[in-house]
Design a protein around this motif. Sequence first.
Motif, mmCIF file in Angstrom:
data_model
loop_
_atom_site.group_PDB
_atom_site.id
_atom_site.type_symbol
_atom_site.label_atom_id
_atom_site.label_comp_id
_atom_site.label_asym_id
_atom_site.label_seq_id
_atom_site.Cartn_x
_atom_site.Cartn_y
_atom_site.Cartn_z
ATOM 1 N N LEU A 37 -0.494 -0.604 5.249
ATOM 2 C CA LEU A 37 -0.463 -2.025 4.930
ATOM 3 C C LEU A 37 -1.912 -2.490 4.994
ATOM 4 O O LEU A 37 -2.363 -2.978 6.003
ATOM 5 C CB LEU A 37 0.402 -2.769 5.934
ATOM 6 C CG LEU A 37 0.646 -4.246 5.658
ATOM 7 C CD1 LEU A 37 1.654 -4.428 4.549
ATOM 8 C CD2 LEU A 37 1.146 -4.940 6.908
ATOM 9 N N ALA A 38 -2.630 -2.277 3.924
ATOM 10 C CA ALA A 38 -4.048 -2.623 3.920
ATOM 11 C C ALA A 38 -4.281 -3.725 2.894
ATOM 12 O O ALA A 38 -3.784 -3.656 1.779
ATOM 13 C CB ALA A 38 -4.884 -1.403 3.572
ATOM 14 N N GLY A 39 -5.046 -4.719 3.307
ATOM 15 C CA GLY A 39 -5.294 -5.847 2.418
ATOM 16 C C GLY A 39 -4.010 -6.571 2.096
ATOM 17 O O GLY A 39 -3.917 -7.293 1.111
ATOM 18 N N GLY A 40 -3.004 -6.357 2.932
ATOM 19 C CA GLY A 40 -1.750 -7.068 2.742
ATOM 20 C C GLY A 40 -0.765 -6.328 1.870
ATOM 21 O O GLY A 40 0.410 -6.617 1.879
ATOM 22 N N ALA A 41 -1.229 -5.357 1.104
ATOM 23 C CA ALA A 41 -0.312 -4.659 0.217
ATOM 24 C C ALA A 41 0.118 -3.344 0.849
ATOM 25 O O ALA A 41 -0.684 -2.663 1.478
ATOM 26 C CB ALA A 41 -0.992 -4.385 -1.114
ATOM 27 N N VAL A 42 1.392 -2.999 0.663
ATOM 28 C CA VAL A 42 1.874 -1.724 1.172
ATOM 29 C C VAL A 42 1.617 -0.674 0.109
ATOM 30 O O VAL A 42 2.134 -0.759 -1.004
ATOM 31 C CB VAL A 42 3.382 -1.792 1.508
ATOM 32 C CG1 VAL A 42 3.869 -0.443 2.021
ATOM 33 C CG2 VAL A 42 3.661 -2.870 2.536
ATOM 34 N N LEU A 47 -1.320 -0.356 11.360
ATOM 35 C CA LEU A 47 -0.551 -0.477 10.117
ATOM 36 C C LEU A 47 -0.628 0.786 9.264
ATOM 37 O O LEU A 47 -0.539 0.732 8.046
ATOM 38 C CB LEU A 47 -1.034 -1.699 9.316
ATOM 39 C CG LEU A 47 -1.053 -3.008 10.097
ATOM 40 C CD1 LEU A 47 -1.620 -4.128 9.251
ATOM 41 C CD2 LEU A 47 0.323 -3.368 10.577
ATOM 42 N N PRO A 64 -8.256 -10.673 6.118
ATOM 43 C CA PRO A 64 -8.444 -9.564 5.176
ATOM 44 C C PRO A 64 -7.271 -8.581 5.204
ATOM 45 O O PRO A 64 -6.916 -7.989 4.194
ATOM 46 C CB PRO A 64 -9.726 -8.883 5.681
ATOM 47 C CG PRO A 64 -10.435 -9.923 6.473
ATOM 48 C CD PRO A 64 -9.360 -10.763 7.087
ATOM 49 N N GLU A 65 -6.661 -8.428 6.371
ATOM 50 C CA GLU A 65 -5.563 -7.478 6.541
ATOM 51 C C GLU A 65 -4.295 -7.957 5.817
ATOM 52 O O GLU A 65 -3.576 -7.159 5.224
ATOM 53 C CB GLU A 65 -5.309 -7.363 8.043
ATOM 54 C CG GLU A 65 -4.526 -6.178 8.476
ATOM 55 C CD GLU A 65 -4.502 -6.096 10.001
ATOM 56 O OE1 GLU A 65 -5.453 -6.554 10.653
ATOM 57 O OE2 GLU A 65 -3.522 -5.571 10.536
ATOM 58 N N SER A 109 -2.889 -10.270 0.827
ATOM 59 C CA SER A 109 -1.995 -10.385 -0.324
ATOM 60 C C SER A 109 -0.663 -11.047 0.024
ATOM 61 O O SER A 109 0.161 -11.280 -0.845
ATOM 62 C CB SER A 109 -1.768 -9.020 -0.963
ATOM 63 O OG SER A 109 -0.979 -8.236 -0.133
#
Lengths: 287, 428
Positions: free
Chosen positions: A32-37, A251, B107-108, B111
């Motif tokens: 889960l990096a930058g919010g995207a899985v 994550l 940043p984590e 999205s």
Amino acid sequence: MFFVAPALIVLAAILFYPIVDSVLLALQRVQLAGGAVTQEWIGLGNFTRLFSDPVFWRAALNTAYFSVMEVILVTLISLGVALLLNHPFGRSGFFRILLIIPWAIAPVANAVLWKWILNANYGVLNALLKSLGVIDYNQVWLGTPFSALNFLLIVDVWKSVPFVALLMLAGLQRVPQSLYRAAYMDGAGPWQSFLNVTLPTMRGVIAIAIVLQTIWSLRVFDLVFVLTRGGPADATALLNFLAYRVTFNFLDLGYGSAIANVIFALTFVLAALYVWLLWPREIKGAR
Amino acid sequence: MVHNFNRRQFLGTGALAGAMTTMPGWFEGGAKAQSAALNVFSPLPPDPAPPGAAKFSEEAFAKWQADNGATVAYETLAWPQLHDRMATAFASGAAPWDITYNCGWVPEFESFLTPYADNLPKALVDDLPATSFATTTVGGKRYGAVFTLSLLTLFYNKELMEQAGFKEAPKTWDEFKACAKEMTRDGRFGFVLNYGDPAGIGGTASYWMVFLQQAGGKVYGEDGMPAFKSDEGVAALQMMVDLMPSTDPGSISYAGINDATNVLLAGRAGMMMNWPFMWNAGNDPKQSQIVGKMTSAVLPAGLKGSASIDGTDAWTITKASKNQDKAQKLIEFYLDAEVQKRQVLDTGWLPIRLSVLADPEVQAKAPNAAVVLEQAKHPYDSFVTADYNQVTVAIGTEVQKALQGSKTAAQAIADAQDAVTAIVKRRG
């Protein structure tokens, strides 16, 4: 089959699906990096990464030490407690209620309780030892790797002894009195009776206690999370805590699942051993 | 007339009632059909929390809800559990919130968030420090608004400092070490901090980052690779190691800032780095034994001057929120000048609005505000990245080893750099 189908469906939903999904996750790079899985098949990549990860090996060694010591201590102390409770002076219900208290306390509440007992500035343990003249100044019980890991061990032993002691007490109470009388007639003293009557008769119960305690010691998490967070310097990072940290803190879901699967495999083998021990057997020569 | 109510009717009525309750808005009148229900994920006080979750501006908050036809429900958690709760909720696609607290994790979770802060009213944005958006900006888009000016500064016990022969707070590293050493006497220690948990802002690694910047170093180079295996990196850690003989030995076991704060407030330590909330706690007789003796100062300067880190406490809006406009309005309410003023007066957490920081009443009640503003003139980078937790655990664990004496500062920094390099390379 029709009648057990609902139970099988429930088992599949809450047991088999998570296990299979966890194995599939362990074969992928899931982050889960930058919010995207992101998901990418990497085969056994996560498992090979385990071999070169010094933190994993540190946690594995910590866990091995923790489990072995816990099983030895819990088994010996529980056996002693069970023998005392089985003695005519120890048969009062009061002692059994007193014994069960540590086991009955909720795990996190137990950990918080010990956090304050072991506090370097305000802890009861420091105050008690100072008042008895054992120490001159406050000790940081969770401050060094050796001390922190062993205090976690002591706390978990304290919590685990009651259940195992009751298990052993039940085993003790099943030892036929006629065997003790026969041993007495043969001239055996208390120690010989213990070695030649009690222990052999309780072999099955002790084996079950050892297997169960090993499984439970592999699952320790709450104590580490509340008391030390794996520190100082990963000295108290056990495998279960590491799996949590990698999965939910870093994550890195794939790698975390690989660690969790190692714990699962160990637990599964021990559980199989437990089932084997409990499996009803025909006594040789019986009709 | 006696009405027989048999079991079949009872079950039928129950099923009907159950079905009705599942119908949206069944119990709500027509007038409320348009109202919005906002879910906010917030830290539990004493960490920074909004009106309704913390005790301030409660009347204004109730009025805002009535005026805007919105009901606000809070889910509050102890600070150390916030990140993992958000991570699991976002990863499972089951995050129920419209607004979430963020602390260096933008940043984590980028999205899952919406860059609403680009649309905040100009008058509001102009009243916020431009640097406050640094930790909430990703790819040029602003995903959050910081709501409290939260930098680490030095809090100290004036009485103990005077007894140690110092009339004012240390201004340099050398003075800092000398002062801590002199304050260590009679069962008390010169310095205390929570070194027990390596991770995150307020963890062991982040404290080293304070010293690193004071030495003139940075965590990452221009190419994005770790660049702290340097004289500055080692000097920063060596400074922490040098302080250890004067540091409360319990520090290595304190996993949270409150553990260390309690030691200072009990008068058992002389100095610590802490967040602005400390001011109210230190002057509250219910919590503190050093009321009137505690004050704050800019952190001592290293080789390149003073520096700190940013607490980065911000409000963000989730992409999944069905009430984006109302959510933004609620955040604007949290940032309203009067609410910001009550925030500092009632909870001790400083406002972020410059006009409120300049308010004489605020400066009188929170004299540390001027210190924090002064601290803000020096660097305060928290070096947040998408893998901040992993990076800080890697660095913090090595820092702990050096603090315990099992590695030299140079060895620990070299090993930390190797570990972070591997993390960055895996990040890709």
